[in-house]
Motif scaffolding. Structure first.
Motif, PDB file in Angstrom:
ATOM      1  N   ALA A 163      15.215   2.687 -12.649  1.00 21.37           N
ATOM      2  CA  ALA A 163      16.249   2.380 -11.653  1.00 21.37           C
ATOM      3  C   ALA A 163      15.825   2.834 -10.267  1.00 21.37           C
ATOM      4  N   GLU A 164      15.284   4.042 -10.178  1.00 19.69           N
ATOM      5  CA  GLU A 164      14.847   4.557  -8.877  1.00 19.69           C
ATOM      6  C   GLU A 164      13.684   3.731  -8.329  1.00 19.69           C
ATOM      7  N   THR A 165      12.747   3.376  -9.196  1.00 20.12           N
ATOM      8  CA  THR A 165      11.591   2.588  -8.763  1.00 20.12           C
ATOM      9  C   THR A 165      12.017   1.186  -8.362  1.00 20.12           C
ATOM     10  N   GLY A 166      12.923   0.583  -9.123  1.00 20.08           N
ATOM     11  CA  GLY A 166      13.410  -0.740  -8.791  1.00 20.08           C
ATOM     12  C   GLY A 166      14.119  -0.771  -7.450  1.00 20.08           C
ATOM     13  N   ALA A 167      14.929   0.241  -7.184  1.00 18.85           N
ATOM     14  CA  ALA A 167      15.631   0.318  -5.901  1.00 18.85           C
ATOM     15  C   ALA A 167      14.648   0.486  -4.754  1.00 18.85           C
ATOM     16  N   SER A 168      13.602   1.294  -4.988  1.00 16.61           N
ATOM     17  CA  SER A 168      12.589   1.515  -3.955  1.00 16.61           C
ATOM     18  C   SER A 168      11.814   0.233  -3.665  1.00 16.61           C
ATOM     19  N   LEU A 169      11.477  -0.515  -4.722  1.00 12.81           N
ATOM     20  CA  LEU A 169      10.753  -1.771  -4.530  1.00 12.81           C
ATOM     21  C   LEU A 169      11.645  -2.785  -3.820  1.00 12.81           C
ATOM     22  N   ARG A 170      12.917  -2.793  -4.149  1.00 15.31           N
ATOM     23  CA  ARG A 170      13.844  -3.713  -3.483  1.00 15.31           C
ATOM     24  C   ARG A 170      13.928  -3.386  -1.983  1.00 15.31           C
ATOM     25  N   GLN A 171      13.875  -2.111  -1.630  1.00 16.37           N
ATOM     26  CA  GLN A 171      13.880  -1.727  -0.215  1.00 16.37           C
ATOM     27  C   GLN A 171      12.648  -2.284   0.497  1.00 16.37           C
ATOM     28  N   ALA A 172      11.481  -2.206  -0.174  1.00 14.10           N
ATOM     29  CA  ALA A 172      10.255  -2.753   0.410  1.00 14.10           C
ATOM     30  C   ALA A 172      10.374  -4.265   0.577  1.00 14.10           C
ATOM     31  N   ALA A 173      10.926  -4.934  -0.434  1.00 14.23           N
ATOM     32  CA  ALA A 173      11.103  -6.388  -0.358  1.00 14.23           C
ATOM     33  C   ALA A 173      12.068  -6.759   0.762  1.00 14.23           C
ATOM     34  N   ASP A 174      13.142  -5.990   0.913  1.00 12.53           N
ATOM     35  CA  ASP A 174      14.107  -6.261   1.980  1.00 12.53           C
ATOM     36  C   ASP A 174      13.476  -6.076   3.360  1.00 12.53           C
ATOM     37  N   ALA A 175      12.595  -5.075   3.480  1.00 11.50           N
ATOM     38  CA  ALA A 175      11.923  -4.842   4.769  1.00 11.50           C
ATOM     39  C   ALA A 175      11.042  -6.027   5.135  1.00 11.50           C
ATOM     40  N   ILE A 176      10.343  -6.595   4.132  1.00 14.53           N
ATOM     41  CA  ILE A 176       9.498  -7.756   4.380  1.00 14.53           C
ATOM     42  C   ILE A 176      10.357  -8.970   4.740  1.00 14.53           C
ATOM     43  N   THR A 177      11.455  -9.155   4.020  1.00 13.29           N
ATOM     44  CA  THR A 177      12.388 -10.243   4.316  1.00 13.29           C
ATOM     45  C   THR A 177      12.871 -10.158   5.749  1.00 13.29           C
ATOM     46  N   MET A 202       0.826  -1.211   0.000  1.00 12.23           N
ATOM     47  CA  MET A 202       0.000   0.000   0.000  1.00 12.23           C
ATOM     48  C   MET A 202       0.852   1.249   0.000  1.00 12.23           C
ATOM     49  N   ASP A 203       1.912   1.255   0.819  1.00 13.96           N
ATOM     50  CA  ASP A 203       2.798   2.426   0.851  1.00 13.96           C
ATOM     51  C   ASP A 203       3.458   2.642  -0.504  1.00 13.96           C
ATOM     52  N   PHE A 204       3.945   1.554  -1.092  1.00 13.25           N
ATOM     53  CA  PHE A 204       4.613   1.668  -2.387  1.00 13.25           C
ATOM     54  C   PHE A 204       3.635   2.122  -3.461  1.00 13.25           C
ATOM     55  N   MET A 205       2.424   1.536  -3.468  1.00 12.73           N
ATOM     56  CA  MET A 205       1.422   1.900  -4.472  1.00 12.73           C
ATOM     57  C   MET A 205       1.016   3.363  -4.337  1.00 12.73           C
ATOM     58  N   ARG A 206       0.807   3.820  -3.097  1.00 16.31           N
ATOM     59  CA  ARG A 206       0.404   5.207  -2.889  1.00 16.31           C
ATOM     60  C   ARG A 206       1.479   6.174  -3.351  1.00 16.31           C
ATOM     61  N   THR A 207       2.734   5.789  -3.157  1.00 19.94           N
ATOM     62  CA  THR A 207       3.834   6.663  -3.557  1.00 19.94           C
ATOM     63  C   THR A 207       4.040   6.674  -5.061  1.00 19.94           C
ATOM     64  N   THR A 208       3.941   5.494  -5.682  1.00 19.98           N
ATOM     65  CA  THR A 208       4.272   5.380  -7.109  1.00 19.98           C
ATOM     66  C   THR A 208       3.059   5.400  -8.030  1.00 19.98           C
ATOM     67  N   ARG A 209       1.862   5.093  -7.490  1.00 20.53           N
ATOM     68  CA  ARG A 209       0.636   4.960  -8.286  1.00 20.53           C
ATOM     69  C   ARG A 209       0.761   3.832  -9.312  1.00 20.53           C
ATOM     70  N   LEU A 210       1.493   2.775  -8.940  1.00 24.44           N
ATOM     71  CA  LEU A 210       1.662   1.611  -9.801  1.00 24.44           C
ATOM     72  C   LEU A 210       0.893   0.429  -9.230  1.00 24.44           C
ATOM     73  N   THR A 211       0.365  -0.417 -10.104  1.00 18.74           N
ATOM     74  CA  THR A 211      -0.229  -1.670  -9.653  1.00 18.74           C
ATOM     75  C   THR A 211       0.890  -2.541  -9.082  1.00 18.74           C
ATOM     76  N   THR A 212       0.722  -2.975  -7.835  1.00 17.05           N
ATOM     77  CA  THR A 212       1.773  -3.713  -7.141  1.00 17.05           C
ATOM     78  C   THR A 212       1.191  -5.007  -6.595  1.00 17.05           C
ATOM     79  N   PHE A 213       1.840  -6.123  -6.867  1.00 16.09           N
ATOM     80  CA  PHE A 213       1.281  -7.396  -6.433  1.00 16.09           C
ATOM     81  C   PHE A 213       2.357  -8.344  -5.922  1.00 16.09           C
ATOM     82  N   VAL A 214       1.897  -9.343  -5.168  1.00 13.62           N
ATOM     83  CA  VAL A 214       2.769 -10.366  -4.591  1.00 13.62           C
ATOM     84  C   VAL A 214       2.553 -11.664  -5.352  1.00 13.62           C
ATOM     85  N   VAL A 215       3.638 -12.291  -5.747  1.00 14.29           N
ATOM     86  CA  VAL A 215       3.573 -13.549  -6.493  1.00 14.29           C
ATOM     87  C   VAL A 215       4.287 -14.633  -5.701  1.00 14.29           C
ATOM     88  N   ALA A 216       3.641 -15.795  -5.554  1.00 19.32           N
ATOM     89  CA  ALA A 216       4.214 -16.924  -4.820  1.00 19.32           C
ATOM     90  C   ALA A 216       4.335 -18.122  -5.757  1.00 19.32           C
TER      91      ALA A 216
END
Length: 262
Positions: free
Chosen positions: A242-256, A100-114
């Motif tokens: 690049a900026e968006t990818g780094a930001s998403l990686r930060q979110a993924a690292d926080a979840i990890t 939700m935080d990432f989507m609100r900041t970027t306005r991109l559709t964001t999903f989790v894949v397992a």
């Protein structure tokens, strides 16, 4: 010397009635609302068997019956089952806040894949921005492990031997509108993703979509989920990848990090 005993495959234990029930549920997932005759025709199951299965599923609230239209659809009981699955996966609630935080900041559709099978992935959660123009993908969507951004994310961060095995058994799947890469080029893309910490797609010729995907790892360092964010090029310009990818990686690292503490 007696012959070696072979290990029975999972299909050796399949119960036909249960198999038919699951096939009917999958059919209703794809087709929304169907009559008994529609179900029988589409599934290849006899009308009387379809009727009995549907009434049993209705009794357990796994399907619902529309008296006026005489059609069946998926029932609310599935939400209860889905909720139980979500509670079992700590990541769902953990990831949702970050999504939700990432989507609100970027306005991109964001999903989790397992990963839901050796060669299959599935969308298990998502957050979408408002507005009429956006990329949408349904929770429950399944695809091959080599397919799309999320697939490449898994392939990039799987152990090398497992990646090699999947390349042989599944093969390569190109991005929409692009030719399938050579194995050498694909491996180079995976290597670049590992170095950057995320996978990127810039302007598919068909959809004009851009996207990034980053891995979430378990406590042993194996990729557990992929966080994937996509948007049309006006919403996610190529220069912002690049900026968006780094930001998403930060979110993924926080979840990890949170999952590692569990």
């Amino acid at each position: 010397m007696p012959p070696a005993k072979s290990t029975p495959t999972p299909t050796a234990y399949m119960v036909p009635a249960v198999d038919r029930s699951v096939r009917i549920l999958r059919l209703l997932q794809r087709r929304q609302q169907l009559t008994v005759s529609d179900v029988a025709q589409a599934s290849g199951i006899g009308v009387s068997s379809c009727y009995a299965i549907l009434k049993t599923l209705q009794h357990h609230h796994l399907v619902a019956f529309d008296e006026r239209a005489k059609t069946y659809r998926l029932g609310l009981g599935l939400l209860e089952l889905g909720g139980a699955v979500s509670r079992d996966f700590v990541f769902v609630e953990t990831a949702r806040a970050h999504l939700m935080d990432f989507m609100r900041t970027t306005r991109l559709t964001t999903f989790v894949v397992a990963r839901v099978g050796h060669e299959r992935l599935m969308v298990v959660d998502k957050e979408e921005p408002g507005g009429d123009v956006r990329i949408s993908i349904a929770v429950g969507t399944r695809f091959r492990v080599t397919e799309g951004l999320s697939g490449r994310c898994f392939m990039a961060f799987l152990p090398e031997a497992e990646c090699d095995s999947l390349l042989k058994s599944v093969g390569l799947t190109p991005f929409a509108g692009l030719p399938a890469p050579t194995v050498r080029a694909y491996r180079a893309q995976l290597s670049a993703a590992r170095e950057a910490g995320y996978v990127a797609l810039t302007e598919s010729p068909i959809s004009g979509a851009n996207g990034v995907a980053a891995p979430v790892f378990d406590s042993e360092g194996r990729i557990l989920f992929a966080l994937t964010a996509m948007g049309l090029s006006p919403a996610l310009a190529s220069k912002a990848i690049a900026e968006t990818g780094a930001s998403l990686r930060q979110a993924a690292d926080a979840i990890t990090k949170v999952l590692g503490r569990g």
